[in-house]
Design an enzyme around this catalytic site. Structure first.
Site, PDB file in Angstrom:
ATOM      1  N   HIS A  33       0.748  -0.943   0.345  1.00  0.00           N
ATOM      2  CA  HIS A  33       0.187   0.033  -0.068  1.00  0.00           C
ATOM      3  C   HIS A  33       1.194   1.093  -0.061  1.00  0.00           C
ATOM      4  O   HIS A  33       0.370   2.216  -0.280  1.00  0.00           O
ATOM      5  CB  HIS A  33      -1.087   0.207   1.242  1.00  0.00           C
ATOM      6  CG  HIS A  33      -2.123   0.385   0.775  1.00  0.00           C
ATOM      7  ND1 HIS A  33      -3.385   0.469   1.477  1.00  0.00           N
ATOM      8  CD2 HIS A  33      -2.416   1.323  -0.279  1.00  0.00           C
ATOM      9  CE1 HIS A  33      -4.734   1.035   0.444  1.00  0.00           C
ATOM     10  NE2 HIS A  33      -4.052   1.460   0.315  1.00  0.00           N
ATOM     11  N   ASP A  81      -9.831  -0.400   3.738  1.00  0.00           N
ATOM     12  CA  ASP A  81      -8.935  -0.465   4.297  1.00  0.00           C
ATOM     13  C   ASP A  81      -9.115  -1.814   6.558  1.00  0.00           C
ATOM     14  O   ASP A  81      -9.975  -0.803   6.660  1.00  0.00           O
ATOM     15  CB  ASP A  81      -7.205   0.042   4.488  1.00  0.00           C
ATOM     16  CG  ASP A  81      -6.302  -0.673   4.939  1.00  0.00           C
ATOM     17  OD1 ASP A  81      -6.422  -1.389   5.112  1.00  0.00           O
ATOM     18  OD2 ASP A  81      -4.995   0.210   3.814  1.00  0.00           O
ATOM     19  N   HIS A 104      -6.404  -0.618   8.399  1.00  0.00           N
ATOM     20  CA  HIS A 104      -5.730  -0.068   8.367  1.00  0.00           C
ATOM     21  C   HIS A 104      -5.896   1.100   8.121  1.00  0.00           C
ATOM     22  O   HIS A 104      -6.291   2.043   7.201  1.00  0.00           O
ATOM     23  CB  HIS A 104      -4.354  -0.940   8.447  1.00  0.00           C
ATOM     24  CG  HIS A 104      -3.892  -1.562   8.736  1.00  0.00           C
ATOM     25  ND1 HIS A 104      -4.304  -3.244   7.808  1.00  0.00           N
ATOM     26  CD2 HIS A 104      -3.714  -2.617   9.814  1.00  0.00           C
ATOM     27  CE1 HIS A 104      -3.975  -4.079   8.105  1.00  0.00           C
ATOM     28  NE2 HIS A 104      -3.621  -4.197   9.129  1.00  0.00           N
ATOM     29  N   ASP A 131      -3.188   3.405   7.531  1.00  0.00           N
ATOM     30  CA  ASP A 131      -1.950   3.596   6.626  1.00  0.00           C
ATOM     31  C   ASP A 131      -1.911   4.967   7.869  1.00  0.00           C
ATOM     32  O   ASP A 131      -1.286   5.926   6.335  1.00  0.00           O
ATOM     33  CB  ASP A 131      -2.261   2.806   5.457  1.00  0.00           C
ATOM     34  CG  ASP A 131      -2.055   1.594   5.416  1.00  0.00           C
ATOM     35  OD1 ASP A 131      -1.981   1.025   6.324  1.00  0.00           O
ATOM     36  OD2 ASP A 131      -2.925   1.061   4.260  1.00  0.00           O
ATOM     37  N   HIS A 190       4.490   0.797   4.115  1.00  0.00           N
ATOM     38  CA  HIS A 190       2.603   0.947   3.975  1.00  0.00           C
ATOM     39  C   HIS A 190       1.316   0.661   5.206  1.00  0.00           C
ATOM     40  O   HIS A 190       0.895   1.543   4.702  1.00  0.00           O
ATOM     41  CB  HIS A 190       2.563  -0.978   3.377  1.00  0.00           C
ATOM     42  CG  HIS A 190       2.278  -1.559   4.684  1.00  0.00           C
ATOM     43  ND1 HIS A 190       2.165  -2.659   4.194  1.00  0.00           N
ATOM     44  CD2 HIS A 190       3.260  -1.516   5.692  1.00  0.00           C
ATOM     45  CE1 HIS A 190       1.450  -3.832   4.986  1.00  0.00           C
ATOM     46  NE2 HIS A 190       2.390  -2.988   6.482  1.00  0.00           N
ATOM     47  N   ASP A 195      -7.391  -1.725   0.249  1.00  0.00           N
ATOM     48  CA  ASP A 195      -6.340  -2.687   0.938  1.00  0.00           C
ATOM     49  C   ASP A 195      -7.341  -4.069   0.595  1.00  0.00           C
ATOM     50  O   ASP A 195      -8.408  -4.089   1.128  1.00  0.00           O
ATOM     51  CB  ASP A 195      -5.647  -2.424   1.810  1.00  0.00           C
ATOM     52  CG  ASP A 195      -4.763  -3.540   2.301  1.00  0.00           C
ATOM     53  OD1 ASP A 195      -4.658  -4.206   2.415  1.00  0.00           O
ATOM     54  OD2 ASP A 195      -3.975  -2.512   3.056  1.00  0.00           O
ATOM     55  N   ASP A 203      -7.026  -6.388   2.344  1.00  0.00           N
ATOM     56  CA  ASP A 203      -6.602  -6.791   4.082  1.00  0.00           C
ATOM     57  C   ASP A 203      -8.385  -6.153   4.317  1.00  0.00           C
ATOM     58  O   ASP A 203      -8.069  -6.710   5.530  1.00  0.00           O
ATOM     59  CB  ASP A 203      -5.951  -6.602   4.566  1.00  0.00           C
ATOM     60  CG  ASP A 203      -5.519  -5.866   4.489  1.00  0.00           C
ATOM     61  OD1 ASP A 203      -6.500  -4.699   5.349  1.00  0.00           O
ATOM     62  OD2 ASP A 203      -4.125  -4.961   5.439  1.00  0.00           O
TER      63      ASP A 203
HETATM   64  N1  ARG Z   1      -0.649   0.409  11.553  1.00  0.00           N
HETATM   65  C1  ARG Z   1       0.376  -0.812  11.200  1.00  0.00           C
HETATM   66  C2  ARG Z   1       1.803  -0.674  10.609  1.00  0.00           C
HETATM   67  O1  ARG Z   1       2.399   0.787  10.375  1.00  0.00           O
HETATM   68  C3  ARG Z   1       0.005  -2.028  10.272  1.00  0.00           C
HETATM   69  C4  ARG Z   1       0.097  -1.152   8.794  1.00  0.00           C
HETATM   70  C5  ARG Z   1      -0.543  -2.617   7.755  1.00  0.00           C
HETATM   71  N2  ARG Z   1      -0.984  -1.023   6.174  1.00  0.00           N
HETATM   72  C6  ARG Z   1      -1.275  -2.024   5.071  1.00  0.00           C
HETATM   73  N3  ARG Z   1      -1.468  -1.258   4.059  1.00  0.00           N
HETATM   74  N4  ARG Z   1      -1.774  -3.059   5.265  1.00  0.00           N
HETATM   75  O2  ARG Z   1       2.785  -1.091  10.484  1.00  0.00           O
HETATM   76 MN    MN Z   2      -3.241  -0.597   3.626  1.00  0.00          MN
HETATM   77 MN    MN Z   3      -4.069  -2.080   5.617  1.00  0.00          MN
END
Ligand code: ARG
Ligand code: MN
Ligand code: MN
Ligand code: MN
Length: 309
Positions: A100, A128, A130, A132, A145, A234, A236
């Protein structure tokens, strides 16, 4: 119906190899053929999965807690130009990631083209698990990411031109034009950022409470109609039951139908200008890779106008 396609085989925004293989997997599954033959798009694609190997620095030490800062900065800068070159011709732009972090490039590219072509600020719908939106200082992992939204909105700043300084003073994305859907794993520092800035976010709790139909009404209502929309999806965001092959899976996510519904609603606005599909990693949970790829293809088709009836 002109569609620009950018295939980005890049994994440097996080630490797990394999996410760079997603574009090839999605394309081999027939995604681009479906978009041209079934949905009638005229494709503009260089038939290349970019790995940006010529941009890779020989040494890339951590900087302000960021991992691979030079590589991610160089790749996203290049990608912003690729996306811009499609968007400036009025093409809808589909970017297949990659992790991402690449959204730094895609959103910078579309935002610039939309400002130049339409004199408008676009909105971003970020789907998402998350947010991010870590700054290099709030991040617990150092993985970029988890930071793209902070750099795009100017919450994270860096002067050095080769570490996102190329983004410049003018913000690619305004915090008021950002809407999250599907959140369920937010770091402590991110929670404070979301709260302090009053950022619009629909978590899984909101989806359970109101249903996805009402959440989409509220999300699109916040953006206001006629605003150009960049959808950054994303994989996920989906529950691992539907999309297990991804680097940071979180249980309790969207069903495949809820994901498709979000994409369908965005299509129905008629305002979609770009979509990213990121974080498909076929090498993780390999038994679920085919499901994850199938889910990814479905999300893209729905956003680009595939209808049930
Ligand atoms: N918040 C966590 C981090 O900053 C997970 C981020 C996950 N991001 C993603 N694009 N899957 O490391
Ligand atoms: Mn993401
Ligand atoms: Mn994510
Ligand atoms: Mn976490």
């Amino acid at each position: 119906n002109e569609l620009g396609v950018v295939a980005v085989g890049f994994s440097g925004g996080q630490c797990k190899p394999g996410v760079d293989a997603a574009p090839t997997a999605l394309i081999s599954a027939g995604l681009l053929t479906q978009l041209s033959e079934d949905l009638g798009y005229t494709l503009h694609h260089d038939d290349t999965v970019h790995n940006y190997s010529s941009l890779m620095p020989s040494s890339d030490p951590d900087y302000r807690n960021m991992k691979n800062p030079l590589a991610v900065s160089a790749v996203t800068k290049q990608l912003s130009g690729q996306v811009y070159d499609h968007a400036k011709h009025g093409r809808l732009v589909l970017t297949l990631g990659g992790d991402h972090s690449i959204a730094i490039g895609t959103i910078a590219g579309t935002s610039r083209a939309i400002k130049e072509r339409l004199g408008r600020e676009m909105a971003v719908i970020w789907v998402d698990a998350h947010a991010d939106i870590n700054t290099p200082e709030t991040s617990e992992s150092g993985n970029i990411h988890g930071m793209p939204v902070a750099f795009l909105t100017g919450l994270a700043k860096e002067e050095k031109a080769d570490v996102f300084g190329w983004l410049g003073e003018e913000k690619a994305l305004s915090l008021k034009k950002l809407v999250y859907i599907g959140l369920r794993d937010i770091d402590k520092g991110e929670k404070k950022i979301l709260r302090d800035h009053g950022i619009k976010a629909f978590s899984m709790h909101d989806i359970d409470k109101h249903g996805i139909g009402r959440v989409m009404e509220m999300a699109l209502g916040h953006i206001g109609h006629d605003t150009p929309i960049h959808l950054s999806f994303d994989v996920d965001a989906l529950d691992p039951q539907w999309a297990p092959s991804t680097g940071t899976p979180v249980r309790g996510g969207l069903t495949l139908r809820e994901g498709d519904y979000i994409a369908e609603c965005v299509h129905e606005t008629g305002s979609l200008v770009a979509m990213d599909l990121v974080e498909v990693n076929p090498s993780l949970e390999a038994v679920g890779a085919a499901d994850t790829i199938r889910a990814g293809c479905s999300l893209v088709r729905c956003a680009l106008g595939d209808t049930l009836l």
